[in-house]
Design an enzyme around this catalytic site. Structure first.
Site, PDB file in Angstrom:
ATOM      1  N   GLU A 117       0.825  -1.225   0.000  1.00 64.15           N
ATOM      2  CA  GLU A 117       0.000   0.000   0.000  1.00 64.15           C
ATOM      3  C   GLU A 117       0.856   1.270   0.000  1.00 64.15           C
ATOM      4  O   GLU A 117       0.473   2.284   0.591  1.00 64.15           O
ATOM      5  CB  GLU A 117      -1.004  -0.025   1.148  1.00 64.15           C
ATOM      6  CG  GLU A 117      -1.966  -1.207   1.054  1.00 64.15           C
ATOM      7  CD  GLU A 117      -3.157  -1.118   2.011  1.00 64.15           C
ATOM      8  OE1 GLU A 117      -3.118  -0.274   2.942  1.00 64.15           O
ATOM      9  OE2 GLU A 117      -4.115  -1.884   1.814  1.00 64.15           O
ATOM     10  N   GLU A 165      -5.346  -8.843   0.368  1.00 62.77           N
ATOM     11  CA  GLU A 165      -5.820  -8.814   1.751  1.00 62.77           C
ATOM     12  C   GLU A 165      -7.326  -8.638   1.743  1.00 62.77           C
ATOM     13  O   GLU A 165      -7.866  -7.833   0.981  1.00 62.77           O
ATOM     14  CB  GLU A 165      -5.237  -7.626   2.541  1.00 62.77           C
ATOM     15  CG  GLU A 165      -3.805  -7.721   2.936  1.00 62.77           C
ATOM     16  CD  GLU A 165      -3.351  -6.504   3.741  1.00 62.77           C
ATOM     17  OE1 GLU A 165      -2.168  -6.457   4.083  1.00 62.77           O
ATOM     18  OE2 GLU A 165      -4.180  -5.597   3.999  1.00 62.77           O
TER      19      GLU A 165
END
Length: 303
Positions: A122, A222
């Site tokens: 991220e 995720e």
């Protein structure tokens, strides 16, 4: 907060990249419940629990050097028949260089156990790199492990909105797309539709930019739901019953849709400090495990 830009949809059709049932993996931390580093024997016990509960033989991490992860986890993976997606943390030079060294020293010895390497987690979502800057980091790592799949993991909306286009066009092997109905603030009844919609947007954009449905391997990097003791977020309520529902409907649904999924995360991590979420409220990140810190199960993990 990674809000969907269109209304959640009950999706009826999958993108062309998927066909057969997907594979399930688990995000796995490098520390024991007390915050001490795991050793090979600890990872072996982790693998035994994960395999028994879910049948999965795949885990992913976030830093090859943290707690000597690559050095300790790869022998355990070999002993237990697991594969690992190792992580590289490129945000600062120190961690980037240490993770590269760990790959050079250990991953090169266990290439059969290294499923892939993700450079960054991220980083685009946090704004630490542009797509071009991240691609340069990915290419540095690929040079160390030319025979291993290398890519990155980021939030679904950074793929969908064009932020990651340079990475998509840059010849990467694998992309992990993170998407959580929970972090969209959805109550459990709408979480699955939101989750599927976000994955659809990201995968669709990646395929459009790459010009292919097969040149880049795509995973849901995720997803998950906090259990009892965790913090709620908007209309999303932390509870074990909700996590069980999310797993059976969302995760199993995504696997049936043909998408590979990493559940975040394998075990609770009570050592994690309290934090503050995007909404300014206290955030408990210690109860996201599919299993308890002692490796006991909270709910069924087989679809």
């Amino acid at each position: 907060m990674r809000f969907s830009v269109i209304a959640p949809l009950a999706l009826a059709a999958a993108p062309a990249v998927v066909s057969a049932a997907g594979s399930l993996g688990f995000a796995l931390g490098t520390k024991l419940a007390d915050g001490s580093c795991k050793y090979t024997a600890d990872y072996e016990r982790d693998f035994d629990a994960i395999s028994a509960a879910s049948g999965s033989k795949l885990v992913r991490g976030y830093s090859a050097d943290d707690c000597n992860c690559a050095q300790q986890i790869l022998p355990a993976a070999k002993n237990k028949g697991f594969q690992v997606i190792l992580g590289v943390w490129p945000d600062v030079d120190e961690s980037f260089n240490k993770d590269k060294a760990a790959l050079q020293n250990y991953a090169t010895q266990y290439t059969n156990q290294v499923y892939a390497v993700t450079v960054g987690s991220e980083t685009l979502y946090r704004g630490n790199f542009t797509g071009d800057q991240l691609l340069t980091k990915i290419k540095e790592v690929k040079a160390i492990l030319p025979s291993v799949k290398v890519g990155t993991a980021d939030s679904w909306n950074k793929y969908a909105d064009g932020t990651a286009d340079a990475v998509i066009r840059g010849g990467v092997d694998i992309l992990l797309v993170n998407a959580f109905g929970f972090w969209q603030g959805q109550e459990i009844g709408n979480a699955t539709a939101t989750y599927f919609d976000d994955i659809q947007q990201a995968f669709g954009h990646i395929q459009s930019v790459s010009g292919s449905t097969s040149s880049i391997e795509l995973w849901n990097g995720e997803t998950g739901w906090p259990t009892d003791g965790g913090s709620s977020y908007g209309a999303a309520s932390a509870s074990t019953n909700n996590a069980k529902t999310y797993f059976s409907k969302s995760v199993c649904g995504m696997l049936a849709w043909g998408v590979n999924v990493f559940y975040f995360e394998a075990f609770d991590e009570p050592w994690k400090p309290k934090s503050v979420g995007d909404n300014g409220q206290a955030s408990d990140e210690t109860h996201w495990g599919a299993m308890n810190a002692d490796r006991s199960t909270k709910f069924g993990l087989k679809c």
